[in-house]
Design a protein around this motif. Structure first.
Motif, PDB file in Angstrom:
ATOM      1  N   PRO A 173       0.458  -1.283   0.157  1.00  0.00           N
ATOM      2  CA  PRO A 173       0.015  -0.014   0.003  1.00  0.00           C
ATOM      3  C   PRO A 173       0.941   1.252   0.016  1.00  0.00           C
ATOM      4  O   PRO A 173       2.004   1.279   0.567  1.00  0.00           O
ATOM      5  CB  PRO A 173      -0.640  -0.143   1.535  1.00  0.00           C
ATOM      6  CG  PRO A 173      -0.702  -1.441   1.901  1.00  0.00           C
ATOM      7  CD  PRO A 173       0.624  -2.021   1.293  1.00  0.00           C
ATOM      8  N   GLU A 174       0.354   2.316  -0.484  1.00  0.00           N
ATOM      9  CA  GLU A 174       1.030   3.546  -0.525  1.00  0.00           C
ATOM     10  C   GLU A 174       1.781   3.930   0.889  1.00  0.00           C
ATOM     11  O   GLU A 174       3.038   4.549   0.733  1.00  0.00           O
ATOM     12  CB  GLU A 174       0.238   4.572  -1.195  1.00  0.00           C
ATOM     13  CG  GLU A 174       0.819   5.962  -1.325  1.00  0.00           C
ATOM     14  CD  GLU A 174       0.029   6.963  -2.103  1.00  0.00           C
ATOM     15  OE1 GLU A 174       0.339   8.327  -1.781  1.00  0.00           O
ATOM     16  OE2 GLU A 174      -1.020   6.543  -2.894  1.00  0.00           O
ATOM     17  N   SER A 179       9.307   5.031   0.415  1.00  0.00           N
ATOM     18  CA  SER A 179       9.374   6.763   0.459  1.00  0.00           C
ATOM     19  C   SER A 179       8.353   6.949   1.520  1.00  0.00           C
ATOM     20  O   SER A 179       8.863   8.035   1.964  1.00  0.00           O
ATOM     21  CB  SER A 179       9.129   6.992  -0.931  1.00  0.00           C
ATOM     22  OG  SER A 179       9.903   6.702  -2.134  1.00  0.00           O
ATOM     23  N   SER A 180       7.362   6.496   1.627  1.00  0.00           N
ATOM     24  CA  SER A 180       6.415   7.016   2.640  1.00  0.00           C
ATOM     25  C   SER A 180       7.036   6.711   4.109  1.00  0.00           C
ATOM     26  O   SER A 180       7.101   7.599   4.972  1.00  0.00           O
ATOM     27  CB  SER A 180       5.108   6.215   2.693  1.00  0.00           C
ATOM     28  OG  SER A 180       4.437   6.467   1.462  1.00  0.00           O
ATOM     29  N   ASN A 218      -1.747   4.620  -7.460  1.00  0.00           N
ATOM     30  CA  ASN A 218      -2.100   6.259  -7.809  1.00  0.00           C
ATOM     31  C   ASN A 218      -1.097   7.315  -8.193  1.00  0.00           C
ATOM     32  O   ASN A 218      -1.753   8.131  -8.645  1.00  0.00           O
ATOM     33  CB  ASN A 218      -2.555   6.588  -6.323  1.00  0.00           C
ATOM     34  CG  ASN A 218      -3.811   6.121  -5.625  1.00  0.00           C
ATOM     35  OD1 ASN A 218      -4.615   5.553  -6.372  1.00  0.00           O
ATOM     36  ND2 ASN A 218      -4.027   6.160  -4.565  1.00  0.00           N
ATOM     37  N   TRP A 219      -0.012   6.879  -8.396  1.00  0.00           N
ATOM     38  CA  TRP A 219       0.895   7.409  -8.699  1.00  0.00           C
ATOM     39  C   TRP A 219       1.589   7.224 -10.231  1.00  0.00           C
ATOM     40  O   TRP A 219       2.537   7.621 -10.922  1.00  0.00           O
ATOM     41  CB  TRP A 219       2.322   7.797  -7.838  1.00  0.00           C
ATOM     42  CG  TRP A 219       2.046   8.607  -6.727  1.00  0.00           C
ATOM     43  CD1 TRP A 219       1.335   8.115  -5.418  1.00  0.00           C
ATOM     44  CD2 TRP A 219       2.153   9.911  -6.438  1.00  0.00           C
ATOM     45  NE1 TRP A 219       1.044   8.976  -4.789  1.00  0.00           N
ATOM     46  CE2 TRP A 219       1.833  10.181  -5.182  1.00  0.00           C
ATOM     47  CE3 TRP A 219       2.984  10.782  -7.044  1.00  0.00           C
ATOM     48  CZ2 TRP A 219       2.148  11.485  -4.563  1.00  0.00           C
ATOM     49  CZ3 TRP A 219       3.151  11.941  -6.649  1.00  0.00           C
ATOM     50  CH2 TRP A 219       2.411  12.413  -5.277  1.00  0.00           C
ATOM     51  N   ALA A 220       1.087   6.140 -10.552  1.00  0.00           N
ATOM     52  CA  ALA A 220       1.823   5.406 -11.742  1.00  0.00           C
ATOM     53  C   ALA A 220       1.238   5.905 -13.342  1.00  0.00           C
ATOM     54  O   ALA A 220       1.823   5.237 -14.174  1.00  0.00           O
ATOM     55  CB  ALA A 220       1.389   3.679 -11.781  1.00  0.00           C
ATOM     56  N   HIS A 221       0.530   6.801 -13.275  1.00  0.00           N
ATOM     57  CA  HIS A 221       0.088   7.127 -14.577  1.00  0.00           C
ATOM     58  C   HIS A 221       0.266   8.801 -14.732  1.00  0.00           C
ATOM     59  O   HIS A 221      -0.576   9.149 -15.422  1.00  0.00           O
ATOM     60  CB  HIS A 221      -1.352   6.896 -14.781  1.00  0.00           C
ATOM     61  CG  HIS A 221      -1.470   5.369 -15.296  1.00  0.00           C
ATOM     62  ND1 HIS A 221      -1.077   4.607 -16.007  1.00  0.00           N
ATOM     63  CD2 HIS A 221      -1.959   4.360 -14.202  1.00  0.00           C
ATOM     64  CE1 HIS A 221      -1.089   3.348 -15.999  1.00  0.00           C
ATOM     65  NE2 HIS A 221      -1.708   3.078 -14.973  1.00  0.00           N
ATOM     66  N   PHE A 269       6.842  11.157  -6.832  1.00  0.00           N
ATOM     67  CA  PHE A 269       6.352  10.536  -5.527  1.00  0.00           C
ATOM     68  C   PHE A 269       7.508  10.891  -4.596  1.00  0.00           C
ATOM     69  O   PHE A 269       6.977  11.221  -3.343  1.00  0.00           O
ATOM     70  CB  PHE A 269       6.136   8.765  -5.710  1.00  0.00           C
ATOM     71  CG  PHE A 269       5.839   8.097  -4.553  1.00  0.00           C
ATOM     72  CD1 PHE A 269       4.544   8.586  -4.083  1.00  0.00           C
ATOM     73  CD2 PHE A 269       6.603   7.083  -4.151  1.00  0.00           C
ATOM     74  CE1 PHE A 269       3.882   8.048  -2.730  1.00  0.00           C
ATOM     75  CE2 PHE A 269       6.086   6.260  -3.075  1.00  0.00           C
ATOM     76  CZ  PHE A 269       4.872   7.043  -2.378  1.00  0.00           C
ATOM     77  N   MET A 270       8.756  10.677  -4.705  1.00  0.00           N
ATOM     78  CA  MET A 270       9.708  10.658  -3.759  1.00  0.00           C
ATOM     79  C   MET A 270       9.747  12.425  -3.499  1.00  0.00           C
ATOM     80  O   MET A 270       9.675  13.008  -2.481  1.00  0.00           O
ATOM     81  CB  MET A 270      11.186  10.733  -4.435  1.00  0.00           C
ATOM     82  CG  MET A 270      12.382  11.345  -3.494  1.00  0.00           C
ATOM     83  SD  MET A 270      12.770  12.761  -3.815  1.00  0.00           S
ATOM     84  CE  MET A 270      13.294  12.839  -5.641  1.00  0.00           C
ATOM     85  N   ASP A 271       9.597  13.420  -4.478  1.00  0.00           N
ATOM     86  CA  ASP A 271       9.425  14.953  -4.216  1.00  0.00           C
ATOM     87  C   ASP A 271       8.119  15.122  -3.243  1.00  0.00           C
ATOM     88  O   ASP A 271       8.246  15.980  -2.279  1.00  0.00           O
ATOM     89  CB  ASP A 271       9.083  15.474  -5.588  1.00  0.00           C
ATOM     90  CG  ASP A 271       8.894  17.028  -5.498  1.00  0.00           C
ATOM     91  OD1 ASP A 271       9.966  17.742  -5.308  1.00  0.00           O
ATOM     92  OD2 ASP A 271       7.781  17.371  -5.360  1.00  0.00           O
ATOM     93  N   HIS A 272       7.217  14.495  -3.436  1.00  0.00           N
ATOM     94  CA  HIS A 272       5.845  14.627  -2.638  1.00  0.00           C
ATOM     95  C   HIS A 272       6.249  14.553  -1.072  1.00  0.00           C
ATOM     96  O   HIS A 272       5.698  15.288  -0.277  1.00  0.00           O
ATOM     97  CB  HIS A 272       4.606  13.522  -2.783  1.00  0.00           C
ATOM     98  CG  HIS A 272       3.890  13.709  -1.768  1.00  0.00           C
ATOM     99  ND1 HIS A 272       2.837  14.414  -1.421  1.00  0.00           N
ATOM    100  CD2 HIS A 272       3.360  12.306  -1.108  1.00  0.00           C
ATOM    101  CE1 HIS A 272       2.100  13.995  -0.754  1.00  0.00           C
ATOM    102  NE2 HIS A 272       2.289  12.687  -0.281  1.00  0.00           N
TER     103      HIS A 272
END
Length: 542
Positions: A173-174, A179-180, A218-221, A269-272
């Motif tokens: 899960p995200e 990274s989370s 959720n980040w793949a597109h 995703f990393m930047d988030h």
């Protein structure tokens, strides 16, 4: 012990892994990539336009960063793993040790990649999140996943072996992605009471966008159809560049483009999560008295010049983003156009903390905060590897010259050919090109003799080696750590994880990859099991 000057700031070092410089929006404002957190650092601080990794591969770059010294001294000219690995000499001071001795609280959270991992690096708190975990007792992120009920997931950072650079999505899960986790633990540290009692040094190390590119669904597109086509060389590739083609195992252009899209997704995703860490600083009132540095250890060729990964002297491999913010000390929106590199991090950190370097060796770097700088920043020296696989290069204002001990030399005009597609030494170069080559060769000899590995320059000449022979390699590291403890359940079968990872990635077709060779040669599967996997993959569209 108290810090050596009364206004010593907190220091937050954030690193990405394998992030090339032009995948940060502040470096390419006309481009497609979205990196609002890193852009805010650039707007509020300084962007170093020509920052480089002194050795573009993980372990050497990180030892340069923490010791301020090249492989000549820390001994890592390339990656070395496992019980027989080289070790960083205990006698080399690290910036974490020095700051700890001066009263700083020191913490490392995420990917560090030191050898040995924990010994004598100088961090009071060390919460590890490594790419390849051999022992769960040595990896806090793996322990966290076990506590969350994911002890049977083997490919916790994505399927690394047969899908190393293949499009895939996270098996987690995200909120449990590495990274989370790095951001969550870093925020927890920033908000802890211990950091209020004395200044802190916190290193937050993200694995992404290093492959596997296992971004959450959720980040793949984010970048479907947005990533520009890759570039191709107009002159023959070097042997190491040809060798790197094999690593990716990407059979067609559609597959390559999807991989490039997911790389960009991993960056955002990393930047988030970088943004979440910076927000925590603000919420705790620590922004004004915290020096923030963001760098990557090296870049990623990403299919440009028809090659992949790092290890190479081209800018996509060795040029990195480098951002600094320290309110009241660094001018907002400023840009440095001279050369900077990871060797500058240690002296910058010590300068901010107001403490001298206690070691006896001369440092090749210099503080980026220096009031009266002395370092010659008109050229940049980069090195990699040893013996006939070794190369070194010198980058100047216009030209880049590469000396490869077991291959041919290369020369690029970075003004006319910034993508390094045309080697000026290929074919029959004219007298002006040879003159430029000779000038850069002489300067590179000086740098190699002074900072390179010992005994590679003698009597004013580069040492000679036999021609290098290409050694094709495909990533074949399999999950192993979760089953080491007595009584622990076996991890999910690798075939199941492969199928789950690619289920939503229609450009991946297992029959086009070298999976039989990898899975059977390592004893992971029998031929019949591979046949069964391929049939199941065909049924689900892969």
């Amino acid at each position: 012990m108290k810090p050596r000057h009364p206004d010593a700031p907190n220091i937050l070092l954030i690193t990405a892994d394998q992030l090339r410089w032009d995948y940060v929006h502040a470096y390419t404002p006309e481009g497609f990539i979205k990196t609002p957190a890193l852009d805010s650092l650039a707007a509020d601080g300084c962007l170093c336009e020509r920052a480089y990794s002194p050795n573009p591969v993980c372990i050497p770059a990180r030892h340069n960063l923490i010791t301020g010294l090249p492989a000549r001294y820390h001994r890592f000219d390339d990656n070395y793993f496992g019980p027989g690995s080289k070790v960083c000499p205990w006698s080399l001071p690290t910036f974490a040790q020095i700051l700890s001795d001066c009263g700083y609280a020191t913490a490392a959270i995420g990917k560090m990649h030191f050898q040995p991992e924990r010994r004598a690096t100088g961090f009071d708190l060390f919460e590890n999140c490594d790419e390849v975990v051999y022992d769960i007792a040595e990896d806090e992120y793996a322990q966290f996943l076990r506590e969350q009920g994911y002890e049977q997931t083997g490919s916790i950072h994505g399927v690394r072996n047969v899908l190393y650079m293949q499009p895939q999505q996270s098996l987690l899960p995200e909120e449990l992605h590495s990274s989370s986790w790095v951001a969550d633990r870093s925020i927890r540290y920033i908000k802890s009471r211990a950091t209020r009692q004395r200044p802190f040094l916190l290193w937050a190390g993200f694995i992404h966008p290093h492959p596997p590119l296992d971004v959450p669904e959720n980040w793949a597109h984010l970048y479907d159809g947005c990533v520009p086509p890759r570039t191709f060389s107009q002159t023959p590739l070097s042997k190491l560049a040809l060798e790197n083609q094999c690593i990716a195992d990407l059979p067609d252009e559609e597959n390559v483009n999807r991989m490039r899209e997911l790389y960009a997704c991993a960056v955002s995703f990393m930047d988030h999560h970088v943004g979440r860490i910076l927000k925590a600083l603000d919420e705790e009132g620590l922004r004004e008295n915290t020096l923030v540095l963001f760098v990557s250890d090296h870049g990623e060729m990403l299919g440009d010049l028809d090659t992949y990964q790092k290890f190479l002297p081209y800018d996509a491999s060795c040029r990195v983003p480098m951002l600094l913010r320290w309110p009241g000390h660094i001018t907002p929106g400023s840009r440095r156009t001279d050369f900077t590199d990871l060797n500058d991090i240690l002296p910058t950190v010590l300068d901010a903390a107001g403490t001298p370097y206690p070691g006896e060796l001369e440092l090749p770097g210099e503080s980026l905060l220096a009031k009266t700088p002395k370092k010659d920043r008109s050229v940049q020296y980069v090195e990699h590897q040893r013996e006939r696989k070794r190369w070194c290069c010198l980058i100047g204002e216009r030209y880049k010259f590469v000396h490869a001990y077991g291959d041919r030399e290369q020369l690029f005009d970075l003004h006319e050919d910034p993508e390094e597609r045309n080697d000026l030494l290929w074919g029959t170069p004219g007298p002006e090109i040879l003159r430029i080559r000779d000038e850069l060769d002489a300067r590179l000899l000086e740098y190699e003799g002074r900072w390179g590995l010992p005994n590679y320059v003698a009597d004013g000449k580069f040492a000679e080696f036999p021609p290098y022979e290409i050694q094709n390699y495909r990533e074949c590291c399999f999950p192993s750590f979760m089953v080491q403890e007595p009584g622990a359940p076996a991890h999910t079968p690798l075939a199941e994880e492969i199928l789950r990872a690619i289920a939503n990635e229609p450009t991946v077709h297992l029959e086009n990859l070298h999976i039989r060779e990898l899975l059977t040669s390592c004893g992971e599967m029998t031929d019949q099991e591979v046949d069964d996997l391929l049939e199941r993959a065909r049924q689900q569209g892969n």
